[in-house]
Scaffold this motif. Structure first.
Motif, PDB file in Angstrom:
ATOM      1  N   ASP A 147     -18.713 -38.246 -36.956  1.00  0.00           N
ATOM      2  CA  ASP A 147     -19.490 -37.288 -37.750  1.00  0.00           C
ATOM      3  C   ASP A 147     -20.179 -37.959 -38.933  1.00  0.00           C
ATOM      4  O   ASP A 147     -21.279 -37.570 -39.315  1.00  0.00           O
ATOM      5  CB  ASP A 147     -18.590 -36.158 -38.251  1.00  0.00           C
ATOM      6  CG  ASP A 147     -18.175 -35.194 -37.152  1.00  0.00           C
ATOM      7  OD1 ASP A 147     -18.875 -35.131 -36.122  1.00  0.00           O
ATOM      8  OD2 ASP A 147     -17.157 -34.501 -37.328  1.00  0.00           O
ATOM      9  N   GLN A 148     -19.535 -38.962 -39.526  1.00  0.00           N
ATOM     10  CA  GLN A 148     -20.099 -39.619 -40.703  1.00  0.00           C
ATOM     11  C   GLN A 148     -21.412 -40.325 -40.365  1.00  0.00           C
ATOM     12  O   GLN A 148     -22.376 -40.266 -41.122  1.00  0.00           O
ATOM     13  CB  GLN A 148     -19.100 -40.626 -41.290  1.00  0.00           C
ATOM     14  CG  GLN A 148     -19.580 -41.277 -42.575  1.00  0.00           C
ATOM     15  CD  GLN A 148     -19.840 -40.275 -43.675  1.00  0.00           C
ATOM     16  OE1 GLN A 148     -19.076 -39.349 -43.879  1.00  0.00           O
ATOM     17  NE2 GLN A 148     -20.923 -40.444 -44.401  1.00  0.00           N
ATOM     18  N   ASN A 149     -21.473 -40.987 -39.210  1.00  0.00           N
ATOM     19  CA  ASN A 149     -22.725 -41.642 -38.799  1.00  0.00           C
ATOM     20  C   ASN A 149     -23.824 -40.613 -38.585  1.00  0.00           C
ATOM     21  O   ASN A 149     -24.974 -40.809 -38.986  1.00  0.00           O
ATOM     22  CB  ASN A 149     -22.511 -42.444 -37.514  1.00  0.00           C
ATOM     23  CG  ASN A 149     -21.586 -43.617 -37.703  1.00  0.00           C
ATOM     24  OD1 ASN A 149     -21.340 -44.039 -38.819  1.00  0.00           O
ATOM     25  ND2 ASN A 149     -21.063 -44.139 -36.610  1.00  0.00           N
ATOM     26  N   CYS A 150     -23.475 -39.514 -37.943  1.00  0.00           N
ATOM     27  CA  CYS A 150     -24.437 -38.441 -37.699  1.00  0.00           C
ATOM     28  C   CYS A 150     -24.935 -37.854 -39.019  1.00  0.00           C
ATOM     29  O   CYS A 150     -26.132 -37.633 -39.202  1.00  0.00           O
ATOM     30  CB  CYS A 150     -23.777 -37.367 -36.837  1.00  0.00           C
ATOM     31  SG  CYS A 150     -24.812 -35.929 -36.530  1.00  0.00           S
ATOM     32  N   ALA A 151     -24.020 -37.617 -39.959  1.00  0.00           N
ATOM     33  CA  ALA A 151     -24.392 -37.036 -41.251  1.00  0.00           C
ATOM     34  C   ALA A 151     -25.335 -37.957 -42.017  1.00  0.00           C
ATOM     35  O   ALA A 151     -26.292 -37.495 -42.659  1.00  0.00           O
ATOM     36  CB  ALA A 151     -23.149 -36.741 -42.071  1.00  0.00           C
ATOM     37  N   THR A 152     -25.098 -39.249 -41.930  1.00  0.00           N
ATOM     38  CA  THR A 152     -25.954 -40.204 -42.632  1.00  0.00           C
ATOM     39  C   THR A 152     -27.377 -40.174 -42.078  1.00  0.00           C
ATOM     40  O   THR A 152     -28.356 -40.156 -42.833  1.00  0.00           O
ATOM     41  CB  THR A 152     -25.374 -41.627 -42.512  1.00  0.00           C
ATOM     42  OG1 THR A 152     -24.053 -41.627 -43.043  1.00  0.00           O
ATOM     43  CG2 THR A 152     -26.219 -42.636 -43.261  1.00  0.00           C
ATOM     44  N   VAL A 153     -27.514 -40.151 -40.757  1.00  0.00           N
ATOM     45  CA  VAL A 153     -28.842 -40.079 -40.136  1.00  0.00           C
ATOM     46  C   VAL A 153     -29.515 -38.758 -40.490  1.00  0.00           C
ATOM     47  O   VAL A 153     -30.707 -38.715 -40.803  1.00  0.00           O
ATOM     48  CB  VAL A 153     -28.732 -40.270 -38.609  1.00  0.00           C
ATOM     49  CG1 VAL A 153     -30.073 -40.025 -37.943  1.00  0.00           C
ATOM     50  CG2 VAL A 153     -28.220 -41.658 -38.275  1.00  0.00           C
ATOM     51  N   CYS A 154     -28.753 -37.664 -40.463  1.00  0.00           N
ATOM     52  CA  CYS A 154     -29.321 -36.348 -40.792  1.00  0.00           C
ATOM     53  C   CYS A 154     -29.821 -36.296 -42.228  1.00  0.00           C
ATOM     54  O   CYS A 154     -30.847 -35.671 -42.514  1.00  0.00           O
ATOM     55  CB  CYS A 154     -28.291 -35.258 -40.543  1.00  0.00           C
ATOM     56  SG  CYS A 154     -27.983 -34.952 -38.790  1.00  0.00           S
ATOM     57  N   GLN A 155     -29.115 -36.948 -43.131  1.00  0.00           N
ATOM     58  CA  GLN A 155     -29.547 -36.950 -44.527  1.00  0.00           C
ATOM     59  C   GLN A 155     -30.864 -37.699 -44.691  1.00  0.00           C
ATOM     60  O   GLN A 155     -31.683 -37.337 -45.533  1.00  0.00           O
ATOM     61  CB  GLN A 155     -28.457 -37.539 -45.414  1.00  0.00           C
ATOM     62  CG  GLN A 155     -27.276 -36.607 -45.549  1.00  0.00           C
ATOM     63  CD  GLN A 155     -26.086 -37.243 -46.237  1.00  0.00           C
ATOM     64  OE1 GLN A 155     -26.101 -38.416 -46.586  1.00  0.00           O
ATOM     65  NE2 GLN A 155     -25.020 -36.466 -46.393  1.00  0.00           N
ATOM     66  N   THR A 156     -31.102 -38.725 -43.880  1.00  0.00           N
ATOM     67  CA  THR A 156     -32.389 -39.424 -43.950  1.00  0.00           C
ATOM     68  C   THR A 156     -33.516 -38.552 -43.396  1.00  0.00           C
ATOM     69  O   THR A 156     -34.681 -38.782 -43.711  1.00  0.00           O
ATOM     70  CB  THR A 156     -32.354 -40.758 -43.173  1.00  0.00           C
ATOM     71  OG1 THR A 156     -32.137 -40.490 -41.789  1.00  0.00           O
ATOM     72  CG2 THR A 156     -31.282 -41.680 -43.709  1.00  0.00           C
ATOM     73  N   GLU A 157     -33.150 -37.554 -42.593  1.00  0.00           N
ATOM     74  CA  GLU A 157     -34.141 -36.624 -42.038  1.00  0.00           C
ATOM     75  C   GLU A 157     -34.350 -35.405 -42.934  1.00  0.00           C
ATOM     76  O   GLU A 157     -35.096 -34.496 -42.585  1.00  0.00           O
ATOM     77  CB  GLU A 157     -33.692 -36.158 -40.648  1.00  0.00           C
ATOM     78  CG  GLU A 157     -33.657 -37.251 -39.611  1.00  0.00           C
ATOM     79  CD  GLU A 157     -33.202 -36.751 -38.249  1.00  0.00           C
ATOM     80  OE1 GLU A 157     -33.499 -35.583 -37.906  1.00  0.00           O
ATOM     81  OE2 GLU A 157     -32.535 -37.513 -37.533  1.00  0.00           O
ATOM     82  N   GLY A 158     -33.644 -35.337 -44.068  1.00  0.00           N
ATOM     83  CA  GLY A 158     -33.822 -34.237 -45.012  1.00  0.00           C
ATOM     84  C   GLY A 158     -32.825 -33.107 -44.862  1.00  0.00           C
ATOM     85  O   GLY A 158     -32.998 -32.045 -45.458  1.00  0.00           O
ATOM     86  N   PHE A 159     -31.786 -33.287 -44.073  1.00  0.00           N
ATOM     87  CA  PHE A 159     -30.745 -32.281 -43.909  1.00  0.00           C
ATOM     88  C   PHE A 159     -29.591 -32.580 -44.857  1.00  0.00           C
ATOM     89  O   PHE A 159     -29.492 -33.677 -45.415  1.00  0.00           O
ATOM     90  CB  PHE A 159     -30.250 -32.256 -42.460  1.00  0.00           C
ATOM     91  CG  PHE A 159     -31.269 -31.745 -41.485  1.00  0.00           C
ATOM     92  CD1 PHE A 159     -31.340 -30.397 -41.171  1.00  0.00           C
ATOM     93  CD2 PHE A 159     -32.172 -32.605 -40.883  1.00  0.00           C
ATOM     94  CE1 PHE A 159     -32.279 -29.918 -40.284  1.00  0.00           C
ATOM     95  CE2 PHE A 159     -33.117 -32.143 -39.988  1.00  0.00           C
ATOM     96  CZ  PHE A 159     -33.176 -30.787 -39.692  1.00  0.00           C
ATOM     97  N   THR A 160     -28.695 -31.609 -45.022  1.00  0.00           N
ATOM     98  CA  THR A 160     -27.562 -31.802 -45.932  1.00  0.00           C
ATOM     99  C   THR A 160     -26.317 -32.327 -45.231  1.00  0.00           C
ATOM    100  O   THR A 160     -25.464 -32.931 -45.868  1.00  0.00           O
ATOM    101  CB  THR A 160     -27.195 -30.475 -46.630  1.00  0.00           C
ATOM    102  OG1 THR A 160     -26.913 -29.495 -45.639  1.00  0.00           O
ATOM    103  CG2 THR A 160     -28.323 -30.002 -47.525  1.00  0.00           C
ATOM    104  N   ASP A 161     -26.201 -32.109 -43.918  1.00  0.00           N
ATOM    105  CA  ASP A 161     -24.998 -32.530 -43.202  1.00  0.00           C
ATOM    106  C   ASP A 161     -25.313 -32.699 -41.727  1.00  0.00           C
ATOM    107  O   ASP A 161     -26.346 -32.230 -41.243  1.00  0.00           O
ATOM    108  CB  ASP A 161     -23.892 -31.480 -43.379  1.00  0.00           C
ATOM    109  CG  ASP A 161     -22.516 -32.003 -42.994  1.00  0.00           C
ATOM    110  OD1 ASP A 161     -22.341 -33.234 -42.896  1.00  0.00           O
ATOM    111  OD2 ASP A 161     -21.605 -31.173 -42.800  1.00  0.00           O
ATOM    112  N   GLY A 162     -24.414 -33.343 -41.034  1.00  0.00           N
ATOM    113  CA  GLY A 162     -24.571 -33.514 -39.599  1.00  0.00           C
ATOM    114  C   GLY A 162     -23.212 -33.669 -38.940  1.00  0.00           C
ATOM    115  O   GLY A 162     -22.281 -34.196 -39.544  1.00  0.00           O
ATOM    116  N   LYS A 163     -23.102 -33.206 -37.699  1.00  0.00           N
ATOM    117  CA  LYS A 163     -21.832 -33.286 -36.969  1.00  0.00           C
ATOM    118  C   LYS A 163     -22.105 -33.543 -35.494  1.00  0.00           C
ATOM    119  O   LYS A 163     -23.109 -33.109 -34.945  1.00  0.00           O
ATOM    120  CB  LYS A 163     -21.044 -31.991 -37.114  1.00  0.00           C
ATOM    121  CG  LYS A 163     -20.583 -31.737 -38.506  1.00  0.00           C
ATOM    122  CD  LYS A 163     -19.731 -30.511 -38.602  1.00  0.00           C
ATOM    123  CE  LYS A 163     -19.348 -30.355 -40.064  1.00  0.00           C
ATOM    124  NZ  LYS A 163     -18.553 -29.215 -40.351  1.00  0.00           N
ATOM    125  N   CYS A 164     -21.162 -34.224 -34.863  1.00  0.00           N
ATOM    126  CA  CYS A 164     -21.208 -34.437 -33.424  1.00  0.00           C
ATOM    127  C   CYS A 164     -20.680 -33.177 -32.749  1.00  0.00           C
ATOM    128  O   CYS A 164     -19.590 -32.719 -33.069  1.00  0.00           O
ATOM    129  CB  CYS A 164     -20.339 -35.625 -33.034  1.00  0.00           C
ATOM    130  SG  CYS A 164     -20.810 -37.169 -33.816  1.00  0.00           S
TER     131      CYS A 164
END
Length: 79
Positions: A49-66
């Motif tokens: 989830d942490q890798n996903c969240a990091t990529v999502c933050q570069t896309e302008g989102f606040t969080d990301g999850k698998c």
């Protein structure tokens, strides 16, 4: 049945307190909606989830999850 003045006062106080609490009505809670979108930049299987969240933050989102059977990275932000 004789009620002592103290017992009568306590019963009256409890009745008054109970009636004032019921007049407040139901409590309304605002729940923020959360929008989700598949990541456009994440490549491969989503395992952490942490890798996903990091990529999502570069896309302008606040969080990301698998999520899901296909292990995709989903990005989240408040709507």
């Amino acid at each position: 049945m004789d009620l002592s003045p103290k017992l009568f006062a306590v019963i009256l106080l409890l009745l008054l307190l109970g009636s004032t609490e019921m007049q407040q009505g139901p409590v309304r809670v605002a729940v923020a909606r959360e929008c989700q979108s598949p990541s456009r930049q994440f490549k491969g299987l989503c395992v952490r989830d942490q890798n996903c969240a990091t990529v999502c933050q570069t896309e302008g989102f606040t969080d990301g999850k698998c999520e899901g059977f296909r292990a995709r990275c989903l990005c989240f932000k408040p709507c």
